[in-house]
Design a protein around this motif. Structure first.
Motif, PDB file in Angstrom:
ATOM      1  N   VAL A  92       0.872  -1.167   0.000  1.00  0.00           N
ATOM      2  CA  VAL A  92       0.000   0.000   0.000  1.00  0.00           C
ATOM      3  C   VAL A  92       0.915   1.224   0.000  1.00  0.00           C
ATOM      4  CG1 VAL A  92      -1.766   1.291   1.226  1.00  0.00           C
ATOM      5  CG2 VAL A  92      -1.826  -1.216   1.224  1.00  0.00           C
ATOM      6  N   TYR A  93       0.692   2.108  -0.946  1.00  0.00           N
ATOM      7  CA  TYR A  93       1.513   3.305  -1.093  1.00  0.00           C
ATOM      8  C   TYR A  93       0.759   4.511  -0.542  1.00  0.00           C
ATOM      9  CZ  TYR A  93       4.941   0.858  -3.908  1.00  0.00           C
ATOM     10  OH  TYR A  93       5.939  -0.005  -4.336  1.00  0.00           O
ATOM     11  N   TYR A  94       1.476   5.299   0.238  1.00  0.00           N
ATOM     12  CA  TYR A  94       0.913   6.488   0.861  1.00  0.00           C
ATOM     13  C   TYR A  94       1.713   7.715   0.445  1.00  0.00           C
ATOM     14  CZ  TYR A  94      -1.052   3.088   4.152  1.00  0.00           C
ATOM     15  OH  TYR A  94      -1.702   2.020   4.733  1.00  0.00           O
ATOM     16  N   CYS A  95       1.028   8.834   0.273  1.00  0.00           N
ATOM     17  CA  CYS A  95       1.751  10.085   0.135  1.00  0.00           C
ATOM     18  C   CYS A  95       1.573  10.894   1.418  1.00  0.00           C
ATOM     19  CB  CYS A  95       1.307  10.883  -1.083  1.00  0.00           C
ATOM     20  SG  CYS A  95      -0.419  11.381  -1.125  1.00  0.00           S
ATOM     21  N   ALA A  96       2.561  11.708   1.699  1.00  0.00           N
ATOM     22  CA  ALA A  96       2.568  12.485   2.930  1.00  0.00           C
ATOM     23  C   ALA A  96       3.205  13.839   2.663  1.00  0.00           C
ATOM     24  CB  ALA A  96       3.320  11.744   4.022  1.00  0.00           C
ATOM     25  N   ALA A  97       2.858  14.812   3.496  1.00  0.00           N
ATOM     26  CA  ALA A  97       3.359  16.171   3.325  1.00  0.00           C
ATOM     27  C   ALA A  97       4.001  16.668   4.610  1.00  0.00           C
ATOM     28  CB  ALA A  97       2.223  17.102   2.908  1.00  0.00           C
ATOM     29  N   ALA A  98       5.021  17.473   4.427  1.00  0.00           N
ATOM     30  CA  ALA A  98       5.712  18.090   5.555  1.00  0.00           C
ATOM     31  C   ALA A  98       5.990  19.544   5.224  1.00  0.00           C
ATOM     32  CB  ALA A  98       7.015  17.362   5.850  1.00  0.00           C
ATOM     33  N   THR A  99       5.872  20.399   6.220  1.00  0.00           N
ATOM     34  CA  THR A  99       6.214  21.806   6.027  1.00  0.00           C
ATOM     35  C   THR A  99       7.676  22.060   6.368  1.00  0.00           C
ATOM     36  OG1 THR A  99       5.405  22.266   8.249  1.00  0.00           O
ATOM     37  CG2 THR A  99       3.880  22.652   6.420  1.00  0.00           C
ATOM     38  N   VAL A 100       8.197  21.272   7.291  1.00  0.00           N
ATOM     39  CA  VAL A 100       9.603  21.367   7.663  1.00  0.00           C
ATOM     40  C   VAL A 100      10.194  19.975   7.555  1.00  0.00           C
ATOM     41  CG1 VAL A 100      11.255  21.913   9.485  1.00  0.00           C
ATOM     42  CG2 VAL A 100       9.173  23.287   9.236  1.00  0.00           C
ATOM     43  N   LEU A 101      11.321  19.876   6.876  1.00  0.00           N
ATOM     44  CA  LEU A 101      11.945  18.574   6.662  1.00  0.00           C
ATOM     45  C   LEU A 101      13.439  18.732   6.931  1.00  0.00           C
ATOM     46  CD1 LEU A 101      11.214  15.722   5.797  1.00  0.00           C
ATOM     47  CD2 LEU A 101      11.535  16.416   3.425  1.00  0.00           C
ATOM     48  N   ARG A 102      13.877  18.095   8.003  1.00  0.00           N
ATOM     49  CA  ARG A 102      15.271  18.253   8.385  1.00  0.00           C
ATOM     50  C   ARG A 102      16.196  17.532   7.411  1.00  0.00           C
ATOM     51  NH1 ARG A 102      14.705  16.467  14.556  1.00  0.00           N
ATOM     52  NH2 ARG A 102      13.089  15.163  13.604  1.00  0.00           N
ATOM     53  N   ALA A 103      17.363  18.049   7.268  1.00  0.00           N
ATOM     54  CA  ALA A 103      18.340  17.478   6.340  1.00  0.00           C
ATOM     55  C   ALA A 103      18.605  16.024   6.691  1.00  0.00           C
ATOM     56  CB  ALA A 103      19.638  18.282   6.379  1.00  0.00           C
ATOM     57  N   GLY A 104      18.609  15.189   5.676  1.00  0.00           N
ATOM     58  CA  GLY A 104      18.909  13.777   5.866  1.00  0.00           C
ATOM     59  C   GLY A 104      17.747  12.938   6.356  1.00  0.00           C
ATOM     60  N   ARG A 105      16.592  13.545   6.519  1.00  0.00           N
ATOM     61  CA  ARG A 105      15.443  12.814   7.056  1.00  0.00           C
ATOM     62  C   ARG A 105      14.283  12.795   6.068  1.00  0.00           C
ATOM     63  NH1 ARG A 105      15.934  11.421  12.175  1.00  0.00           N
ATOM     64  NH2 ARG A 105      13.669  11.346  12.562  1.00  0.00           N
ATOM     65  N   ASP A 106      14.616  12.859   4.792  1.00  0.00           N
ATOM     66  CA  ASP A 106      13.590  12.958   3.757  1.00  0.00           C
ATOM     67  C   ASP A 106      12.695  11.742   3.685  1.00  0.00           C
ATOM     68  OD1 ASP A 106      16.355  14.242   2.809  1.00  0.00           O
ATOM     69  OD2 ASP A 106      14.703  15.468   2.070  1.00  0.00           O
ATOM     70  N   LEU A 107      13.182  10.583   4.053  1.00  0.00           N
ATOM     71  CA  LEU A 107      12.386   9.358   3.937  1.00  0.00           C
ATOM     72  C   LEU A 107      12.005   8.812   5.316  1.00  0.00           C
ATOM     73  CD1 LEU A 107      14.248   7.593   0.988  1.00  0.00           C
ATOM     74  CD2 LEU A 107      12.303   9.152   0.924  1.00  0.00           C
ATOM     75  N   ILE A 108      11.983   9.679   6.307  1.00  0.00           N
ATOM     76  CA  ILE A 108      11.605   9.284   7.661  1.00  0.00           C
ATOM     77  C   ILE A 108      10.162   9.701   7.904  1.00  0.00           C
ATOM     78  CG2 ILE A 108      12.158   9.482  10.108  1.00  0.00           C
ATOM     79  CD1 ILE A 108      14.335   8.149   8.403  1.00  0.00           C
TER      80      ILE A 108
END
Length: 125
Positions: A92-108
Protein backbone atom coordinates in the motif's frame (compact mmCIF):
# COMPACT_ATOMS: atom_id res chain seq x y z
CA UNK A 1 -3.75 20.15 3.60
CA UNK A 2 -5.66 17.03 2.55
CA UNK A 3 -3.98 14.44 0.37
CA UNK A 4 -5.57 11.93 -1.98
CA UNK A 5 -3.44 9.13 -3.41
CA UNK A 6 -4.57 7.24 -6.48
CA UNK A 7 -3.31 5.19 -9.38
CA UNK A 8 -2.67 1.86 -7.75
CA UNK A 9 -3.66 -1.41 -9.32
CA UNK A 10 -2.57 -4.83 -10.44
CA UNK A 11 0.34 -5.05 -12.85
CA UNK A 12 2.67 -7.78 -14.05
CA UNK A 13 6.33 -7.77 -13.14
CA UNK A 14 8.22 -5.46 -15.46
CA UNK A 15 5.22 -3.23 -15.93
CA UNK A 16 4.60 0.37 -14.96
CA UNK A 17 2.19 2.42 -12.91
CA UNK A 18 1.92 6.11 -12.13
CA UNK A 19 0.66 7.12 -8.73
CA UNK A 20 -0.81 10.54 -8.11
CA UNK A 21 -1.05 12.51 -4.88
CA UNK A 22 -3.52 15.35 -5.18
CA UNK A 23 -3.67 18.07 -2.55
CA UNK A 24 -6.57 20.20 -1.46
CA UNK A 25 -6.99 22.83 1.17
CA UNK A 26 -3.56 24.34 0.58
CA UNK A 27 -1.05 25.08 -2.11
CA UNK A 28 1.10 22.04 -2.63
CA UNK A 29 4.19 24.04 -3.51
CA UNK A 30 4.57 24.97 0.17
CA UNK A 31 5.06 21.34 1.15
CA UNK A 32 7.71 18.68 0.89
CA UNK A 33 6.02 15.52 -0.37
CA UNK A 34 7.03 11.97 0.35
CA UNK A 35 5.87 8.59 -0.84
CA UNK A 36 5.90 5.69 1.57
CA UNK A 37 4.82 2.09 1.28
CA UNK A 38 3.83 -0.72 3.56
CA UNK A 39 3.96 -4.31 2.45
CA UNK A 40 1.99 -7.02 4.24
CA UNK A 41 3.64 -7.89 7.53
CA UNK A 42 6.29 -5.21 7.18
CA UNK A 43 6.85 -1.75 8.55
CA UNK A 44 6.16 1.29 6.47
CA UNK A 45 9.20 2.52 4.58
CA UNK A 46 10.13 5.65 2.72
CA UNK A 47 10.24 5.38 -1.06
CA UNK A 48 10.82 8.86 -2.41
CA UNK A 49 10.62 12.52 -1.55
CA UNK A 50 10.51 15.78 -3.46
CA UNK A 51 11.38 19.03 -1.72
CA UNK A 52 9.16 22.07 -2.01
CA UNK A 53 11.80 24.56 -3.04
CA UNK A 54 14.13 23.55 -5.80
CA UNK A 55 12.40 20.23 -6.24
CA UNK A 56 15.35 18.16 -5.04
CA UNK A 57 14.48 14.47 -5.04
CA UNK A 58 15.45 11.51 -2.91
CA UNK A 59 14.93 7.79 -3.38
CA UNK A 60 15.25 4.61 -1.41
CA UNK A 61 18.06 2.43 -2.74
CA UNK A 62 15.58 -0.25 -3.75
CA UNK A 63 13.83 2.00 -6.27
CA UNK A 64 16.68 4.06 -7.70
CA UNK A 65 16.63 3.93 -11.48
CA UNK A 66 13.08 2.57 -11.57
CA UNK A 67 10.92 5.18 -9.82
CA UNK A 68 10.70 8.89 -10.58
CA UNK A 69 8.99 11.47 -8.42
CA UNK A 70 7.78 14.76 -9.87
CA UNK A 71 5.46 17.57 -8.98
CA UNK A 72 3.09 19.82 -10.86
CA UNK A 73 2.41 22.71 -8.53
CA UNK A 74 -0.12 24.21 -10.93
CA UNK A 75 -2.21 21.09 -10.48
CA UNK A 76 -1.31 20.64 -6.79
CA UNK A 77 -0.27 17.10 -7.62
CA UNK A 78 2.81 14.96 -7.07
CA UNK A 79 3.43 11.89 -9.18
CA UNK A 80 5.38 8.70 -8.64
CA UNK A 81 6.21 7.01 -11.92
CA UNK A 82 7.06 3.39 -11.23
CA UNK A 83 8.76 1.37 -13.96
CA UNK A 84 10.23 -2.11 -14.06
CA UNK A 85 8.02 -3.12 -11.19
CA UNK A 86 8.91 -6.17 -9.15
CA UNK A 87 6.77 -8.41 -6.94
CA UNK A 88 8.58 -6.97 -3.93
CA UNK A 89 7.13 -3.56 -4.80
CA UNK A 90 3.72 -4.87 -3.80
CA UNK A 91 2.44 -2.66 -0.99
CA UNK A 92 0.00 0.00 0.00
CA UNK A 93 1.51 3.30 -1.09
CA UNK A 94 0.91 6.49 0.86
CA UNK A 95 1.75 10.08 0.14
CA UNK A 96 2.57 12.49 2.93
CA UNK A 97 3.36 16.17 3.32
CA UNK A 98 5.71 18.09 5.55
CA UNK A 99 6.21 21.81 6.03
CA UNK A 100 9.60 21.37 7.66
CA UNK A 101 11.94 18.57 6.66
CA UNK A 102 15.27 18.25 8.38
CA UNK A 103 18.34 17.48 6.34
CA UNK A 104 18.91 13.78 5.87
CA UNK A 105 15.44 12.81 7.06
CA UNK A 106 13.59 12.96 3.76
CA UNK A 107 12.39 9.36 3.94
CA UNK A 108 11.61 9.28 7.66
CA UNK A 109 7.88 9.05 8.20
CA UNK A 110 7.88 10.88 11.53
CA UNK A 111 8.95 14.02 9.67
CA UNK A 112 5.60 14.15 7.90
CA UNK A 113 2.49 15.51 9.56
CA UNK A 114 -0.09 15.08 6.84
CA UNK A 115 -1.03 11.76 5.31
CA UNK A 116 -3.35 10.60 2.58
CA UNK A 117 -5.11 7.29 2.43
CA UNK A 118 -3.18 4.55 0.72
CA UNK A 119 -3.45 3.11 -2.73
CA UNK A 120 -2.72 -0.57 -3.28
CA UNK A 121 -0.10 -1.67 -5.77
CA UNK A 122 0.07 -5.37 -6.56
CA UNK A 123 2.80 -6.72 -8.80
CA UNK A 124 2.33 -10.27 -10.00
CA UNK A 125 5.22 -12.49 -10.98
Amino acid sequence: VQLQASGGGLVQAGGSLRLSCAASGAYLDYYHIGWFRQAPGKEREGVSCIRSSGGRTYYADSVIGRFTISRDNAKDTVYLQMNSLKPEDTAVYYCAAATVLRAGRDLIETEYGYWGQGTLVTVSS
